[in-house]
Design a protein around this motif. Structure first.
Motif, short mmCIF file in Angstrom:
data_model
loop_
_atom_site.label_atom_id
_atom_site.label_comp_id
_atom_site.label_asym_id
_atom_site.label_seq_id
_atom_site.Cartn_x
_atom_site.Cartn_y
_atom_site.Cartn_z
N LEU A 262 -74.98 -45.22 -34.05
CA LEU A 262 -75.39 -44.13 -34.93
C LEU A 262 -74.48 -42.91 -34.79
O LEU A 262 -74.05 -42.33 -35.79
CB LEU A 262 -76.84 -43.75 -34.64
N ILE A 263 -74.15 -42.53 -33.55
CA ILE A 263 -73.29 -41.37 -33.35
C ILE A 263 -71.87 -41.65 -33.86
O ILE A 263 -71.19 -40.76 -34.38
CB ILE A 263 -73.26 -40.95 -31.85
N THR A 264 -71.42 -42.90 -33.76
CA THR A 264 -70.11 -43.26 -34.28
C THR A 264 -70.09 -43.17 -35.81
O THR A 264 -69.12 -42.67 -36.41
CB THR A 264 -69.71 -44.67 -33.84
N ALA A 265 -71.17 -43.65 -36.44
CA ALA A 265 -71.25 -43.56 -37.90
C ALA A 265 -71.28 -42.10 -38.36
O ALA A 265 -70.64 -41.74 -39.37
CB ALA A 265 -72.49 -44.30 -38.40
N LEU A 266 -72.00 -41.26 -37.63
CA LEU A 266 -72.02 -39.84 -37.98
C LEU A 266 -70.65 -39.21 -37.81
O LEU A 266 -70.24 -38.36 -38.62
CB LEU A 266 -73.04 -39.11 -37.09
N ALA A 267 -69.92 -39.60 -36.76
CA ALA A 267 -68.57 -39.05 -36.55
C ALA A 267 -67.65 -39.44 -37.69
O ALA A 267 -66.86 -38.61 -38.16
CB ALA A 267 -68.01 -39.55 -35.22
N LEU A 268 -67.73 -40.68 -38.13
CA LEU A 268 -66.87 -41.11 -39.24
C LEU A 268 -67.21 -40.35 -40.52
O LEU A 268 -66.32 -40.09 -41.34
CB LEU A 268 -67.04 -42.62 -39.47
N ARG A 269 -68.47 -39.99 -40.69
CA ARG A 269 -68.89 -39.29 -41.91
C ARG A 269 -68.58 -37.80 -41.83
O ARG A 269 -68.10 -37.19 -42.81
CB ARG A 269 -70.39 -39.51 -42.13
N LEU A 270 -68.85 -37.18 -40.69
CA LEU A 270 -68.75 -35.73 -40.58
C LEU A 270 -67.41 -35.26 -40.02
O LEU A 270 -67.00 -34.11 -40.28
CB LEU A 270 -69.88 -35.20 -39.70
N LEU A 271 -66.73 -36.10 -39.24
CA LEU A 271 -65.41 -35.74 -38.70
C LEU A 271 -64.29 -36.47 -39.42
O LEU A 271 -63.14 -36.40 -39.00
CB LEU A 271 -65.35 -36.04 -37.20
N GLY A 272 -64.63 -37.19 -40.47
CA GLY A 272 -63.61 -37.90 -41.24
C GLY A 272 -62.81 -36.95 -42.11
O GLY A 272 -63.11 -35.75 -42.21
N PRO A 273 -61.78 -37.45 -42.77
CA PRO A 273 -60.94 -36.60 -43.61
C PRO A 273 -61.69 -36.07 -44.82
O PRO A 273 -62.53 -36.78 -45.41
CB PRO A 273 -59.80 -37.54 -44.01
#
Length: 389
Positions: free
Chosen positions: A167-178
């Motif tokens: 879940l935290i990885t999915a959030l990182a991809l969404r919120l810290l993505g380009p």
């Protein structure tokens, strides 16, 4: 069973768990000093302010890449940006990320702690140990059958670790993505790289193809002539053309070796005499006419025009042989016009065939012009018009 246990053998499973706990270390330490609920509000407010600092996105991006993806070079790692915030949209997403990470970290820490305490108490229950005052997940009493629940609680603990990590990885991809702007910039950079590779391939085709064609034609003509003087001129032409091709090859290889290295000067239409003399030395009678200020033609148009002329003359030598050719280059009314004609022979390529002719049309299209190749009034014609304004 092996597939179920495989994630627990990966280091990234535990680094994701660690990543969640890092977010709640400071508030947890303050709770040991003073157990007040408003400590979490202070932590959330501090993270919100930190998210407005552009450099914070770099810190969070690097940490997420290291702990959530294990520095793998895959879609997860490349999907997390480690660069300062460039807009308020980036700052807003970073604030949401920090708050979500704090909240998920709190939930994970509380749930894992309760599961660990419950597991220990259940395992100690048959021996009369353990206590029932550590939270809602701990059973009262010391019944012997409590130990049978230990595998269930361990399974719940493992599931918590895996689910919260994903879940935290999915959030990182969404919120810290380009951001959309960063995606567009990356797409433009990729497009430029592909265009540059295509241009280099075309230049190699035109330059090396021209040199080899001239060498083959000259060598064949010298052998057929049997004249020492003609053979000497043919060898000189082969040497000059080969030297020019080697210069082009060295320049292109330099670009490939060092992407930041200047490409060096590329030939333009002001150097067209070199092409004409090379064709004449190969036995082709070239009638050339140049009108208009060629030196005022913009660099990109002039360089591509030179390559178009080079490919056109190469086609004359390759498919028609040493036949008369007419070359017209004119600059007028904001348009550069190149027209190359030679008698149509049986060996001339048909309309639209060959990578050279396709390259001519593609070069013209990229510059906003157009090219026409094919038979015209008993001749083979290459007619190109390029805008220069």
């Amino acid at each position: 069973m092996v597939r179920l246990l495989r994630p627990f053998g990966r280091a990234v499973t535990y680094t994701r768990w660690l990543h969640l706990f890092i977010a709640v270390v400071a508030p947890s330490l303050l709770l040991f000093v003073r157990e007040e609920w408003w400590i979490w509000l202070i932590a959330a407010a501090a993270l919100g302010l930190a998210g407005l600092v552009p450099a914070m996105r770099t810190v969070e991006g690097l940490q997420a890449r290291l702990l959530l993806t294990g520095h793998r070079h895959d879609s997860e790692s490349t999907g997390i940006v480690a660069a300062p915030s460039a807009s308020w949209g980036d700052r807003g997403r970073l604030v949401v990320w920090l708050e979500a990470r704090l909240l998920l970290g709190c939930v994970t820490l509380a749930l894992c702690a309760q599961l660990v305490f419950a597991t220990v108490d259940l395992a100690a229950a048959p021996f009369g140990h353990g206590s029932g005052d550590r939270g809602p997940l701990v059973l009262d009493g010391h019944a012997w059958w409590h130990v049978l629940l230990v595998p269930l609680f361990l399974l719940a603990l493992g599931a918590t670790v895996l689910v919260t990590g994903h879940l935290i990885t999915a959030l990182a991809l969404r919120l810290l993505g380009p951001s959309p702007a960063e995606r567009m910039a990356a797409l433009e950079e990729r497009t430029e790289q592909l265009l540059e590779r295509t241009r280099i391939a075309r230049e190699l085709h035109d330059s090396i193809g021209h040199a080899l064609t001239v060498a083959v034609v000259q060598a064949g003509a010298a052998r057929a002539a049997g004249d020492p003087a003609f053979t000497d001129r043919a060898l000189s032409a082969i040497e000059e053309t080969g030297r020019a091709a080697l210069e082009d090859l060295e320049r292109v290889l330099g670009v490939l070796r060092e992407s930041e290295r200047p490409a060096g000067s590329r030939p333009t239409l002001t150097d067209a005499d070199r092409l004409l003399e090379s064709a004449r030395a190969s036995g082709t009678k070239v009638d050339a006419e140049m009108t208009g200020p060629l030196d005022t033609v913009p660099g990109p148009v002039s360089r591509e025009g030179y390559r178009i002329l080079q490919e056109s003359l190469t086609n004359v030598l390759r498919h028609a042989g040493p036949v008369p050719a007419r070359v017209r280059i004119a600059v007028a009314a904001g348009t550069l016009t190149l027209d190359v004609r030679n008698p149509l022979t049986a060996g001339t390529a048909g309309p639209g065939r060959g990578s050279g002719l396709r390259g001519i049309r593609e070069r013209a299209a990229l510059l906003g012009g157009h090219a026409r190749t094919g038979p015209a009034e008993g001749d083979w014609q290459v007619h190109v018009e390029l805008p220069v304004s």
